[in-house]
Scaffold this active site. Sequence first.
Site, PDB file in Angstrom:
ATOM      1  N   LYS A  22      11.431  -9.086   4.741  1.00 29.10           N
ATOM      2  CA  LYS A  22      10.729  -9.027   3.453  1.00 29.10           C
ATOM      3  C   LYS A  22      10.650  -7.596   2.942  1.00 29.10           C
ATOM      4  CE  LYS A  22       5.863  -9.048   3.186  1.00 29.10           C
ATOM      5  NZ  LYS A  22       5.493  -7.846   2.502  1.00 29.10           N
ATOM      6  N   ASN A  23      10.251  -6.676   3.821  1.00 34.12           N
ATOM      7  CA  ASN A  23      10.005  -5.307   3.355  1.00 34.12           C
ATOM      8  C   ASN A  23      11.283  -4.541   3.042  1.00 34.12           C
ATOM      9  OD1 ASN A  23       7.339  -5.824   3.521  1.00 34.12           O
ATOM     10  ND2 ASN A  23       6.914  -4.511   5.280  1.00 34.12           N
ATOM     11  N   CYS A 117      -1.908  -7.838  -0.907  1.00 35.46           N
ATOM     12  CA  CYS A 117      -2.939  -8.208   0.063  1.00 35.46           C
ATOM     13  C   CYS A 117      -4.138  -7.260  -0.049  1.00 35.46           C
ATOM     14  CB  CYS A 117      -2.382  -8.065   1.476  1.00 35.46           C
ATOM     15  SG  CYS A 117      -1.712  -9.564   2.158  1.00 35.46           S
ATOM     16  N   ARG A 122      -5.169   0.882  -1.310  1.00 32.44           N
ATOM     17  CA  ARG A 122      -3.757   0.938  -1.688  1.00 32.44           C
ATOM     18  C   ARG A 122      -3.509   1.592  -3.043  1.00 32.44           C
ATOM     19  NH1 ARG A 122      -0.662  -4.235   0.757  1.00 32.44           N
ATOM     20  NH2 ARG A 122       0.859  -2.666   1.216  1.00 32.44           N
ATOM     21  N   ASP A 307       1.556  -3.636  10.469  1.00 36.30           N
ATOM     22  CA  ASP A 307       1.858  -5.053  10.200  1.00 36.30           C
ATOM     23  C   ASP A 307       1.896  -5.902  11.473  1.00 36.30           C
ATOM     24  OD1 ASP A 307       1.957  -4.488   7.542  1.00 36.30           O
ATOM     25  OD2 ASP A 307       4.126  -4.676   7.317  1.00 36.30           O
ATOM     26  N   ARG A 399       3.724 -15.637   2.093  1.00 33.81           N
ATOM     27  CA  ARG A 399       4.185 -14.408   1.430  1.00 33.81           C
ATOM     28  C   ARG A 399       5.177 -13.643   2.311  1.00 33.81           C
ATOM     29  NH1 ARG A 399       0.086 -10.470   0.125  1.00 33.81           N
ATOM     30  NH2 ARG A 399       2.047  -9.409  -0.170  1.00 33.81           N
TER      31      ARG A 399
HETATM   32  C1  UD1 Z   1       4.612  -0.949   3.140  1.00 32.10           C
HETATM   33  C2  UD1 Z   1       4.887  -2.358   3.578  1.00 32.10           C
HETATM   34  C3  UD1 Z   1       3.664  -2.944   4.244  1.00 32.10           C
HETATM   35  C4  UD1 Z   1       3.192  -2.047   5.378  1.00 32.10           C
HETATM   36  C5  UD1 Z   1       3.028  -0.602   4.918  1.00 32.10           C
HETATM   37  C6  UD1 Z   1       2.734   0.365   6.036  1.00 32.10           C
HETATM   38  C7  UD1 Z   1       6.531  -3.066   1.957  1.00 32.10           C
HETATM   39  C8  UD1 Z   1       6.861  -4.004   0.845  1.00 32.10           C
HETATM   40  N1  UD1 Z   1       5.256  -3.143   2.427  1.00 32.10           N
HETATM   41  O1  UD1 Z   1       3.547  -1.019   2.191  1.00 32.10           O
HETATM   42  O2  UD1 Z   1       3.992  -4.252   4.755  1.00 32.10           O
HETATM   43  O3  UD1 Z   1       1.945  -2.521   5.865  1.00 32.10           O
HETATM   44  O4  UD1 Z   1       4.236  -0.157   4.270  1.00 32.10           O
HETATM   45  O5  UD1 Z   1       3.727   0.284   7.006  1.00 32.10           O
HETATM   46  O6  UD1 Z   1       7.363  -2.348   2.442  1.00 32.10           O
HETATM   47  N2  UD1 Z   1      -1.088   5.365   0.032  1.00 32.10           N
HETATM   48  C9  UD1 Z   1      -1.725   6.244  -0.806  1.00 32.10           C
HETATM   49  N3  UD1 Z   1      -1.155   6.529  -2.013  1.00 32.10           N
HETATM   50  C10 UD1 Z   1       0.036   5.979  -2.401  1.00 32.10           C
HETATM   51  C11 UD1 Z   1       0.700   5.103  -1.531  1.00 32.10           C
HETATM   52  C12 UD1 Z   1       0.098   4.799  -0.309  1.00 32.10           C
HETATM   53  O7  UD1 Z   1      -2.801   6.743  -0.488  1.00 32.10           O
HETATM   54  O8  UD1 Z   1       0.509   6.290  -3.507  1.00 32.10           O
HETATM   55  C13 UD1 Z   1      -1.708   5.015   1.322  1.00 32.10           C
HETATM   56  C14 UD1 Z   1      -2.060   3.539   1.411  1.00 32.10           C
HETATM   57  O9  UD1 Z   1      -3.281   3.248   0.815  1.00 32.10           O
HETATM   58  C15 UD1 Z   1      -2.067   3.313   2.904  1.00 32.10           C
HETATM   59  C16 UD1 Z   1      -0.969   4.262   3.394  1.00 32.10           C
HETATM   60  O10 UD1 Z   1      -0.772   5.211   2.358  1.00 32.10           O
HETATM   61  O11 UD1 Z   1      -3.288   3.702   3.440  1.00 32.10           O
HETATM   62  C17 UD1 Z   1       0.340   3.556   3.718  1.00 32.10           C
HETATM   63  O12 UD1 Z   1       0.837   2.956   2.548  1.00 32.10           O
HETATM   64  P1  UD1 Z   1       2.394   2.783   2.274  1.00 32.10           P
HETATM   65  O13 UD1 Z   1       3.190   3.348   3.384  1.00 32.10           O
HETATM   66  O14 UD1 Z   1       2.657   3.233   0.892  1.00 32.10           O
HETATM   67  O15 UD1 Z   1       2.527   1.190   2.336  1.00 32.10           O
HETATM   68  P2  UD1 Z   1       3.217   0.247   1.276  1.00 32.10           P
HETATM   69  O16 UD1 Z   1       4.496   0.854   0.820  1.00 32.10           O
HETATM   70  O17 UD1 Z   1       2.238  -0.210   0.274  1.00 32.10           O
END
Ligand code: UD1
Length: 421
Positions: A22-23, A117, A122, A307, A399
């Site tokens: 998925k990711n 989720c 986030r 995850d 999902r």
């Molecule tokens: C992706 C994965 C998700 C996984 C996560 C961490 C996909 C589609 N989803 O989510 O399944 O749980 O990586 O391995 O690939 N953050 C900020 N600012 C930002 C972006 C992120 O503060 O602009 C923080 C988030 O709140 C969180 C951390 O960084 O605490 C990790 O987020 P991130 O690595 O961005 O996860 P996702 O890309 O949303």
Amino acid sequence: MAAFMVEGGYPLQGEARVSGAKNAALPVLAACLICPGEICLWDCPHLRDVDNMLAILEELGAEYSWGVDGALRLHMAGAEGYTLPQRISKEIRSSIFMLGPLLARFGRAICTYPGGCEIGNRPIDLHLSGLSALGVRIREQGGLIICDGAHMRGAEIHLDYPSVGATENIMMAAVAAQGDTFIHNAAREPETEDLQTFLNALGCHVRGAGTSNIHIRGGVEPIQRAEHRIMPDRIVAGTLLCGAAITGGCITLSNAIPQHMGSMLSKLREAGCKISCMEDRVSLEAPARLQEIKLIETLPYPGFPTDMQAQFFALATVADGACMIVENVFENRFKHGPELMRMGAVYTQKDRTAVIRGVEELTGAQVTARDLRGGAALVLAGLRARGITTVYGAELIDRGYDALDRQLRALGARITREETI
Ligand code: UD1
């Protein structure tokens, strides 16, 4: 509303093939916007999040069809819109991935704050600051984020945190920014490498994904036709292995890359599981009683994946001793705890740390999935528990898992899906 009904006590046995990730699929689907021609994706998992991404692409003017051979064919020539539809975008966090590709193709993009989720705040600040560093002008108006990329150019970007989504979004926008872009402290998750492979198949020039430093040479014209096989899902693989471990079973997974699963395989070994690996196969034989896993700390890759935290939480409820789990990535990701407690689990939690004390047995109960992976953890606990467990909120599990019940049944589990009101 749908629920999974699980009758516990049947060890998982046999062989299963793991689906595409998925990711990896979600950013690749967004990146399709960069190409004005035809794309064929092999092994794209048919999931609710994927359907939502396809619905957004369709609203932007793309066409797609699923082949009988499991291939997803996309026709991107008609995609001319650059405003993301608000209703679906709010359902799925990955809609934010479309900012980068829309900027690359049209030089502009309009979106709303994404959904997903409820596992923490986030924010998307790292996505937006990365795009601004590429020269994108960003303003907010009436709840919309309006991006103007007319003056994009390559840049040196240092991420404060190796966010997966921000790394991928910047990679996709940077392919159209004139000059060289370097992303430092980039996320190293294997899915960023899969995106790199796809972007290069489109004729882009991206190097270094999978390391902390990614180099994109921008300004390349995308080619008109490409195909790509989505990498195997390491989280689905890990979930099935945990299913075998918690039920005292023995399974072999094909289309699973052990190299991507190092931290979780090491914790399964710590629990006493016998693991054997080949290039794209993993086998697990569970011990009679799971041994103590002392500490799990979630971290960016190659650390232990957030995850997989909930699934290992479920394992720890019936393992020897006590397991401390520290959730460093998301601040609100223990919603499965109180549900597992209804089944007899014993744990305490303070802020981002939970301490789980293993019990002899879990008992079937009515529980509710609060998020995707937490929901999968409840199904795993149900496979082990005495009696029947009903896991409400199966749609949340859909999902990220393509017919989890069917896959588990094929491995000998007693699980059915029921529509509820
Ligand atoms: C992706 C994965 C998700 C996984 C996560 C961490 C996909 C589609 N989803 O989510 O399944 O749980 O990586 O391995 O690939 N953050 C900020 N600012 C930002 C972006 C992120 O503060 O602009 C923080 C988030 O709140 C969180 C951390 O960084 O605490 C990790 O987020 P991130 O690595 O961005 O996860 P996702 O890309 O949303």
